[in-house]
Design a protein around this motif. Structure first.
Motif, PDB file in Angstrom:
ATOM      1  N   LEU A 298       0.829  -1.205   0.000  1.00  0.00           N
ATOM      2  CA  LEU A 298       0.000   0.000   0.000  1.00  0.00           C
ATOM      3  C   LEU A 298       0.861   1.251   0.000  1.00  0.00           C
ATOM      4  O   LEU A 298       1.959   1.275   0.576  1.00  0.00           O
ATOM      5  CB  LEU A 298      -0.904   0.032   1.238  1.00  0.00           C
ATOM      6  CG  LEU A 298      -2.144  -0.855   1.202  1.00  0.00           C
ATOM      7  CD1 LEU A 298      -2.838  -0.848   2.567  1.00  0.00           C
ATOM      8  CD2 LEU A 298      -3.129  -0.400   0.115  1.00  0.00           C
ATOM      9  N   SER A 299       0.346   2.298  -0.645  1.00  0.00           N
ATOM     10  CA  SER A 299       0.963   3.621  -0.595  1.00  0.00           C
ATOM     11  C   SER A 299       0.023   4.542   0.176  1.00  0.00           C
ATOM     12  O   SER A 299      -1.110   4.787  -0.253  1.00  0.00           O
ATOM     13  CB  SER A 299       1.180   4.158  -2.016  1.00  0.00           C
ATOM     14  OG  SER A 299       1.583   5.510  -1.966  1.00  0.00           O
ATOM     15  N   HIS A 300       0.512   5.019   1.294  1.00  0.00           N
ATOM     16  CA  HIS A 300      -0.275   5.919   2.165  1.00  0.00           C
ATOM     17  C   HIS A 300      -0.069   7.356   1.665  1.00  0.00           C
ATOM     18  O   HIS A 300       1.064   7.830   1.600  1.00  0.00           O
ATOM     19  CB  HIS A 300       0.236   5.749   3.592  1.00  0.00           C
ATOM     20  CG  HIS A 300      -0.393   6.642   4.619  1.00  0.00           C
ATOM     21  ND1 HIS A 300      -1.692   7.093   4.547  1.00  0.00           N
ATOM     22  CD2 HIS A 300       0.116   7.145   5.780  1.00  0.00           C
ATOM     23  CE1 HIS A 300      -1.952   7.847   5.607  1.00  0.00           C
ATOM     24  NE2 HIS A 300      -0.880   7.891   6.364  1.00  0.00           N
ATOM     25  N   CYS A 301      -1.179   8.008   1.293  1.00  0.00           N
ATOM     26  CA  CYS A 301      -1.102   9.356   0.708  1.00  0.00           C
ATOM     27  C   CYS A 301      -1.939  10.326   1.545  1.00  0.00           C
ATOM     28  O   CYS A 301      -3.036  10.742   1.134  1.00  0.00           O
ATOM     29  CB  CYS A 301      -1.611   9.329  -0.729  1.00  0.00           C
ATOM     30  SG  CYS A 301      -0.732   8.158  -1.789  1.00  0.00           S
ATOM     31  N   LEU A 327       5.041   5.695   1.595  1.00  0.00           N
ATOM     32  CA  LEU A 327       4.327   6.976   1.607  1.00  0.00           C
ATOM     33  C   LEU A 327       4.275   7.537   0.200  1.00  0.00           C
ATOM     34  O   LEU A 327       5.196   7.320  -0.597  1.00  0.00           O
ATOM     35  CB  LEU A 327       5.080   7.993   2.470  1.00  0.00           C
ATOM     36  CG  LEU A 327       4.784   8.146   3.948  1.00  0.00           C
ATOM     37  CD1 LEU A 327       5.524   9.375   4.466  1.00  0.00           C
ATOM     38  CD2 LEU A 327       3.293   8.279   4.202  1.00  0.00           C
ATOM     39  N   GLY A 328       3.195   8.278  -0.099  1.00  0.00           N
ATOM     40  CA  GLY A 328       3.098   8.917  -1.409  1.00  0.00           C
ATOM     41  C   GLY A 328       2.581  10.333  -1.280  1.00  0.00           C
ATOM     42  O   GLY A 328       1.853  10.662  -0.336  1.00  0.00           O
ATOM     43  N   THR A 329       2.966  11.184  -2.232  1.00  0.00           N
ATOM     44  CA  THR A 329       2.436  12.556  -2.241  1.00  0.00           C
ATOM     45  C   THR A 329       1.085  12.608  -2.954  1.00  0.00           C
ATOM     46  O   THR A 329       0.271  13.474  -2.672  1.00  0.00           O
ATOM     47  CB  THR A 329       3.394  13.514  -2.965  1.00  0.00           C
ATOM     48  OG1 THR A 329       3.581  13.040  -4.307  1.00  0.00           O
ATOM     49  CG2 THR A 329       4.736  13.613  -2.246  1.00  0.00           C
ATOM     50  N   ASP A 330       0.865  11.701  -3.929  1.00  0.00           N
ATOM     51  CA  ASP A 330      -0.351  11.691  -4.743  1.00  0.00           C
ATOM     52  C   ASP A 330      -0.672  13.064  -5.325  1.00  0.00           C
ATOM     53  O   ASP A 330      -1.847  13.446  -5.393  1.00  0.00           O
ATOM     54  CB  ASP A 330      -1.550  11.151  -3.956  1.00  0.00           C
ATOM     55  CG  ASP A 330      -2.734  10.802  -4.848  1.00  0.00           C
ATOM     56  OD1 ASP A 330      -2.512  10.495  -6.035  1.00  0.00           O
ATOM     57  OD2 ASP A 330      -3.879  10.857  -4.364  1.00  0.00           O
ATOM     58  N   VAL A 331       0.346  13.809  -5.748  1.00  0.00           N
ATOM     59  CA  VAL A 331       0.079  15.030  -6.505  1.00  0.00           C
ATOM     60  C   VAL A 331      -0.879  14.683  -7.633  1.00  0.00           C
ATOM     61  O   VAL A 331      -0.694  13.663  -8.295  1.00  0.00           O
ATOM     62  CB  VAL A 331       1.412  15.578  -7.094  1.00  0.00           C
ATOM     63  CG1 VAL A 331       1.164  16.596  -8.202  1.00  0.00           C
ATOM     64  CG2 VAL A 331       2.291  16.160  -5.980  1.00  0.00           C
TER      65      VAL A 331
END
Ligand code: GUN
Ligand code: FE
Length: 448
Positions: A298-301, A327-331
């Motif tokens: 999973l990528s936590h954004c 972790l992700g920024t999810d821009v």
């Protein structure tokens, strides 16, 4: 921690190194010596007092050594496990709608513009520069449905020296913005062409990733094809899952034969140990168990989850299920392209859960530091190459000066390394990141 005495040493740093290991979220090595070989790999990391022995074993001179200053340290590069390079142009705006409306009103119209390669070049150059400057040594990118522009993103990441996974977005279902989708056949053919052409470039640090946008944008037939393509080429897979309640409900309607959102991806062979799914805010424990079984991550954004009012991921529960997590920024659902922001928002998200239930054990900054570095590399199945300062890994690293001239942090007195790291994570910015290395190559300061 055995040394690699078989190659020539390119450079050596002496000073404080902080990183994460499987055993400890924060290991601090003071007055350490770290040597990088000609291939950009870490040849040794040892105590300073071993200098004489090391210089004989590895044949480097004391003049090859750079000494870090009092307020400086090295940390592993930040790993952004989920970022839409194509959404950077409107980052910091358009945060007034829930996800599904937001996609139709802002995202799809902007992504359509990447048919134009000059626009793509402008945006992609800026996002790669900006993320590198902010310490993102590895990024897992969504591009758009356009093959040429997606290939260009791969080229730009390679040119600037960033480690990157690049995905051409696949979607053969779009009921609202009807021109922004592909036919099933095109999506399949163009994905194969994208993979083939990107691999032919032989960029050392850039890999293709199979990218169904998310289940609501894809027919079952497309998901099945993409599962096949990923399997036949042993490729990474990325998508979105369980970001909002409304989306979960929609997936239930579109895929009535599936037991859960996770089951939709699993049925189509899209959950593998090279899969990273963004968000997962509303996954059940049964679904998390499926992630654990398949090795998917999973990528936590958190910025995105707050900005679009999507939900709050219970990271503690994800870790309890032993699911790999980055972790992700999810821009641009998340408004900041900086992973330092993602670190802070992850701490905030955890505190929200503690506010709701005082028994909830808030994440520590050390735990979030690990998720942002080693955790991310594990989530992207790149931890054999990057994520910490283990001997044999590539040297992906940030040289941090906490007291950088003109920077955001005032140090009143000398502080221990743990405090320096905590200050940097909470208060620092790119002015504190004085050098960035990817695979032993200095990529920041950026030289044209
Ligand atoms: N779900 C499907 N597409 C997107 C996207 O572009 N951003 C976010 N945050 N969620 C998505
Ligand atoms: Fe996203």
């Amino acid at each position: 921690n055995s040394d690699r005495a078989d190659t020539a040493i390119a450079f050596v740093y002496r000073g404080t190194f902080v990183h994460s290991t499987q055993q400890t979220a924060l290991e601090i090595l003071e007055d350490a010596l770290l040597g990088v070989d000609a291939q950009g790999k870490i040849a040794f990391i040892r105590e300073g007092k071993e200098l004489e022995k090391l210089s004989q074993t590895f044949g480097f001179k004391t003049s090859d050594i750079t000494q870090l200053a009092q307020h400086e340290f090295f940390m592993p590069g930040l790993v952004d496990t989920h970022i839409h390079a194509s959404q950077y142009s409107y980052a910091g705006t358009a945060l007034d709608m829930p996800l599904l409306q937001w996609l139709n009103a802002y995202t799809f119209p902007v992504e359509s513009c990447f048919k134009n390669l000059e626009f793509a070049r402008k945006v992609y150059t800026q996002i790669v520069r900006r993320t590198l400057r902010n310490g993102t040594t590895t990024a897992c990118y969504f591009a758009t449905i356009h093959t040429e522009a997606s290939l260009l993103l791969g080229q730009i990441a390679n040119d600037f020296g960033q480690r990157a996974l690049v995905g051409k977005v696949c979607m053969d279902r779009n009921d609202c913005v009807k021109h922004y989708k592909e036919t099933l056949q095109d999506s399949q053919d163009e994905t194969c062409r994208f993979i083939k052409e990107l691999l032919e470039k032989k960029y050392p640090l850039v890999k293709p990733v199979v990218t169904p946008r998310f289940a609501p944008s894809c027919t079952g037939a497309l998901l099945e094809q993409l599962g096949e393509i990923a399997k036949n080429n042993n490729l990474h897979i990325q998508s979105h899952i369980s970001e909002t309640h409304e989306e979960v409900k929609l997936v239930k309607e579109l895929f009535p034969e599936s037991e859960s959102y996770t089951d939709v991806y699993r049925k189509h062979n899209l959950l593998t140990d090279k899969t990273v799914m963004a968000h997962g805010c509303h996954l059940s424990d049964e679904e998390l168990a499926l992630f654990r079984e398949t090795g998917a991550s999973l990528s936590h954004c958190p910025n995105s989850n707050f900005s679009l009012c999507s939900g709050v991921l219970d990271v503690r529960n994800v870790l309890k299920h032993k699911v790999k997590l980055g972790l992700g920024t999810d821009v641009a659902g998340g408004y900041s392209a900086s992973m330092l922001d993602a670190v802070r928002r992850a701490l905030d998200a955890s505190k929200v859960l503690t506010i709701q239930d005082p028994q909830y054990k808030t994440l520590s900054f050390e735990e979030v530091f690990r998720i942002a570095t080693l955790g991310g590399s594990q989530a992207l199945s790149l931890d054999d190459q990057t994520g910490n300062f283990d001997v044999g890994k590539d040297f992906d690293a940030l040289r941090i000066n906490v007291a950088a001239e003109g920077g955001p942090i005032d140090l009143i007195q000398d502080e221990e390394p743990k405090i320096l790291l905590e200050k940097f994570l909470n208060l620092g910015d790119d002015r504190n990141i004085v050098e960035v290395f990817v695979a032993g190559r200095r990529v920041v300061p950026i030289t044209e």
